[in-house]
Write a protein that holds these residues in place. Structure first.
Motif, PDB file in Angstrom:
ATOM      1  N   PHE A 117       1.036  -1.092  -0.038  1.00 42.07           N
ATOM      2  CA  PHE A 117       0.174  -0.092   0.116  1.00 42.07           C
ATOM      3  C   PHE A 117       0.884   1.349   0.069  1.00 42.07           C
ATOM      4  O   PHE A 117       0.616   2.219   0.615  1.00 42.07           O
ATOM      5  CB  PHE A 117      -0.852  -0.055   1.184  1.00 42.07           C
ATOM      6  CG  PHE A 117      -1.971  -1.118   0.936  1.00 42.07           C
ATOM      7  CD1 PHE A 117      -2.690  -1.034   0.113  1.00 42.07           C
ATOM      8  CD2 PHE A 117      -2.156  -2.075   1.924  1.00 42.07           C
ATOM      9  CE1 PHE A 117      -3.727  -1.868  -0.328  1.00 42.07           C
ATOM     10  CE2 PHE A 117      -3.128  -3.178   1.766  1.00 42.07           C
ATOM     11  CZ  PHE A 117      -3.950  -3.172   0.782  1.00 42.07           C
ATOM     12  N   ASP A 118       1.901   1.052  -0.633  1.00 40.60           N
ATOM     13  CA  ASP A 118       3.113   2.333  -0.573  1.00 40.60           C
ATOM     14  C   ASP A 118       3.417   2.192  -2.222  1.00 40.60           C
ATOM     15  O   ASP A 118       4.304   1.194  -2.317  1.00 40.60           O
ATOM     16  CB  ASP A 118       3.832   2.187   0.478  1.00 40.60           C
ATOM     17  CG  ASP A 118       4.716   3.431   0.297  1.00 40.60           C
ATOM     18  OD1 ASP A 118       4.369   4.569  -0.095  1.00 40.60           O
ATOM     19  OD2 ASP A 118       6.058   3.435   1.080  1.00 40.60           O
ATOM     20  N   PRO A 119       3.155   3.039  -3.045  1.00 43.17           N
ATOM     21  CA  PRO A 119       2.344   4.218  -2.887  1.00 43.17           C
ATOM     22  C   PRO A 119       0.715   3.603  -2.695  1.00 43.17           C
ATOM     23  O   PRO A 119       0.516   2.667  -3.362  1.00 43.17           O
ATOM     24  CB  PRO A 119       2.323   5.036  -4.277  1.00 43.17           C
ATOM     25  CG  PRO A 119       2.932   4.015  -5.264  1.00 43.17           C
ATOM     26  CD  PRO A 119       3.980   2.943  -4.182  1.00 43.17           C
ATOM     27  N   LEU A 120      -0.060   4.626  -2.136  1.00 40.98           N
ATOM     28  CA  LEU A 120      -1.283   4.260  -1.628  1.00 40.98           C
ATOM     29  C   LEU A 120      -2.424   4.354  -2.946  1.00 40.98           C
ATOM     30  O   LEU A 120      -3.219   3.672  -3.116  1.00 40.98           O
ATOM     31  CB  LEU A 120      -1.802   4.966  -0.694  1.00 40.98           C
ATOM     32  CG  LEU A 120      -3.076   4.593   0.077  1.00 40.98           C
ATOM     33  CD1 LEU A 120      -3.234   2.928   0.653  1.00 40.98           C
ATOM     34  CD2 LEU A 120      -3.454   5.350   1.161  1.00 40.98           C
ATOM     35  N   LEU A 121      -2.356   5.714  -3.538  1.00 40.37           N
ATOM     36  CA  LEU A 121      -3.339   5.960  -4.309  1.00 40.37           C
ATOM     37  C   LEU A 121      -2.931   5.622  -5.879  1.00 40.37           C
ATOM     38  O   LEU A 121      -1.825   5.637  -6.126  1.00 40.37           O
ATOM     39  CB  LEU A 121      -3.437   7.546  -4.257  1.00 40.37           C
ATOM     40  CG  LEU A 121      -3.691   8.155  -2.891  1.00 40.37           C
ATOM     41  CD1 LEU A 121      -3.868   9.469  -2.827  1.00 40.37           C
ATOM     42  CD2 LEU A 121      -5.097   7.560  -2.451  1.00 40.37           C
ATOM     43  N   ARG A 122      -4.305   5.479  -6.553  1.00 45.02           N
ATOM     44  CA  ARG A 122      -3.918   5.457  -8.266  1.00 45.02           C
ATOM     45  C   ARG A 122      -3.661   6.875  -8.674  1.00 45.02           C
ATOM     46  O   ARG A 122      -3.555   7.750  -8.018  1.00 45.02           O
ATOM     47  CB  ARG A 122      -5.458   5.274  -8.490  1.00 45.02           C
ATOM     48  CG  ARG A 122      -5.920   3.699  -8.302  1.00 45.02           C
ATOM     49  CD  ARG A 122      -7.521   3.825  -8.610  1.00 45.02           C
ATOM     50  NE  ARG A 122      -7.896   2.150  -8.302  1.00 45.02           N
ATOM     51  CZ  ARG A 122      -7.871   1.382  -8.894  1.00 45.02           C
ATOM     52  NH1 ARG A 122      -7.412   1.489 -10.274  1.00 45.02           N
ATOM     53  NH2 ARG A 122      -8.297   0.162  -8.651  1.00 45.02           N
TER      54      ARG A 122
END
Lengths: 275, 306
Positions: free
Chosen positions: A51-56
């Motif tokens: 989850f790192d990086p988390l965002l799309r």
């Protein structure tokens, strides 16, 4: 829609020092995509979930082939997210949401002027293709850092469209030296076409789009601009990516770049508003 | 084996399953319709509303951090009147339970909002945000002082017939003290936790990334803090807990339930994968089946046995 796009091409674009990449994904997004829309793509090293990086990452659609079910994304490696995305191999499946947002509109007839700054050129190519297919006259004003950049970022594909190209570079290595909007201004001064016959679309750095909007306003040319902002959900739920517009009554309002845009009418954008 | 009973009931709230979505991450329910079947969710928590419309904070409002997200939206919302007129009629038609979320700057603000939202509004419950970190003199004042928290919950309880959920801030020294205070105020349930106050500085520009300087941290990065707080409050206070804070996988959700959460809520995780609430529900179900549990409710607080 939320889909898996299969990587069919993923390659370096032009001069390696430009850090540009071309990613072609196979999937159903091409069937409904329009120029100016974008996708939100998951950037994860597929070999290990994290989850790192988390965002799309939101990336504009730079090519649409509905016959082949393929979209093309062009991007520059400029952070952790794009560095990880750049590792995706052919055959891999990437989680993609899209097509997202509201793209460019096309006039029924007349001339369409495209004004691009740097990698803001990418979403304008499918717009030029649609405009030409509809029988419009299209011309491009494109400014970049130098010759290497313009050639790497797809100059030959633009030449292949057979439209007038007005190029500028900051160092004068190709086209005119200076800003892209200066060239547009020169032609507007000389042009016999009245504002009513020309429509414009622009994508690039905010200051360039602001200058282009002010320029076109002086010549009564309506212009569409493609805004950029840090996004969270990419579907209008989190209100992370708002921009400020002025409505018909003169009241400042917020709109979501991801859902109401990224394309807005230039004249409604409040460029210097920080609220 | 008989199927696992997924339904859950607490504080007068009936849910078909214990999976909710967090306020501020799911709009007013319409935005995710194309991505996640709402009828599969236990319910959704709506974007927080205030008495008057708010434009919120300037951009940038978001900053990504390791396994986390800082946000400083600043309670942008259409205000109560517009909510009742334009949003609530659509919310009532959603195929899932809807929990309203209210925020205020004074006791009067909360009372005004709570009075307007009743059982006949078609809502399942009222979540009282006394913990927004992104607004000056905002909800967080009520969320960091036990006396104020008790008063605001009592005032809300007095004017609405909906179940009242107090959403607590983790930005306190003693979360148990806060939970006890809102229990005294009459809260029917607790939401644990809101975001953790944080910031991020752009070292090239040498200034804060967020226009608001500070923001609320969410995402997997804060999960251990949230689990700890659910655990502590479960031990000390006899109120049902909706656990939230970085839930992104079914294992995370199970962890919260074992710590004492009756239901779980997904926020930032929706941005990563809009289908994650369904995957989490399936994961919880499979976990219960494997462990021979007849109901998801049997998981609640199970880790406290040892």
């Amino acid at each position: 829609m939320l889909t898996e796009g299969q990587v069919v091409v993923h390659e370096s674009l032009g001069d390696e020092e430009q850090r540009l990449r071309r990613l072609v994904l196979k999937g159903p997004i091409a069937r409904t995509a329009h120029a100016g829309q974008f996708v939100a793509i998951q950037v994860q090293d597929s070999s290990i979930s994290s989850f790192d990086p988390l965002l799309r990452r939101p990336i504009s659609i730079a090519g649409i082939s509905s016959e082949r079910d393929e979209i093309t994304l062009l991007y520059r490696i400029q952070g952790r997210g794009t560095e990880i995305l750049a590792r995706a191999k052919c055959g891999e499946r990437l989680s993609v949401m899209g097509p997202l947002g509201k793209g460019f509109s096309l006039p029924e007839k007349g001339e369409l002027w495209l004004v691009a700054g740097g990698i803001g050129i990418f979403p304008l190519y499918p717009l030029a293709q649609s405009a030409l297919a509809q029988g419009l006259t299209v011309r491009l004003f494109w400014g970049g850092e130098n010759k290497s950049f313009l050639e790497s970022a797809g100059l030959s594909s633009w030449k292949a469209l057979g439209i007038p190209l007005h190029l500028s570079t900051l160092d004068g290595s190709l086209g005119q030296t200076g800003l892209v909007t200066e060239q547009a201004q020169e032609l507007l001064k000389k042009s016999s076409a009245s504002g009513g016959q020309i429509r414009a679309a622009t994508c690039g750095p905010k200051k360039m789009m602001q200058a282009a909007t002010e320029l076109f306003k002086n010549y009564k040319v309506s212009v569409e601009v493609s805004l950029e902002e840090r996004m969270g959900c990419a579907v209008g739920a989190c209100l992370g990516c708002v921009c400020t517009l002025v409505d018909e009554a003169g009241v400042l309002i917020h709109r979501k770049v991801c859902q109401d845009g990224p394309v807005f009418r230039g004249e409604e954008v409040v460029w210097n508003e920080s609220c | 084996m008989s199927p696992v009973n997924l339904s859950t009931q607490f504080a007068g709230i009936k849910l078909r399953n214990p999976i909710l979505t967090c306020s501020g991450t799911y709009g007013f329910g319409e935005e995710y319709v194309a991505y996640c079947p709402l009828e599969a969710l236990g319910g959704i928590t709506l974007k927080g509303i205030t008495p008057l419309p708010r434009l919120g904070n300037p951009v940038p409002r978001l900053a990504e951090t390791p396994a986390g997200l800082l946000n400083a939206v600043g309670l942008e919302n259409p205000g109560l009147e517009e909510f009742l007129k334009s949003y609530l009629p659509k919310v009532r038609k959603l195929p899932t339970a809807a929990i309203a979320n209210i925020s205020g700057f004074s006791l009067e603000d909360y009372v005004l909002l709570a009075r307007a939202l009743q059982k006949d509004s078609g809502l399942a419950a009222l979540e009282v945000n006394i913990s927004c970190p992104n607004v000056k003199h905002g909800g967080m004042h009520f969320g960091t002082d036990p006396q104020s928290a008790q008063e605001v919950i009592a005032a809300v309880k007095a004017v609405t017939d909906l179940p009242v959920i107090a959403k607590l801030s983790p930005n306190v020294t003693d979360i148990v003290g806060m939970a006890r205070a809102v229990q005294l105020g009459g809260a029917d349930a607790l939401s644990l936790i809101n975001t953790l106050l944080g910031m991020h500085i752009d070292i090239n520009q040498q200034r804060p990334v967020l226009a608001n300087t500070f923001g609320g941290l969410s995402g997997p990065a804060i999960r251990p803090v949230a689990v700890r707080m659910v655990w502590q409050v479960f031990q000390a206070v006899d109120l049902p807990i909706i656990g939230m804070g970085g839930i992104t996988t079914w294992q995370d959700a199970v962890e919260f339930m074992l710590a004492g959460a009756t239901a779980v809520s997904i926020g930032t995780g929706n941005f990563v994968n809009p289908l994650v609430p369904l995957e989490i529900l399936q994961g919880i179900q499979d976990y219960c089946e494997k462990r021979g549990l007849a109901s998801v409710h049997d998981l609640v607080g199970l880790a406290h046995r040892a």
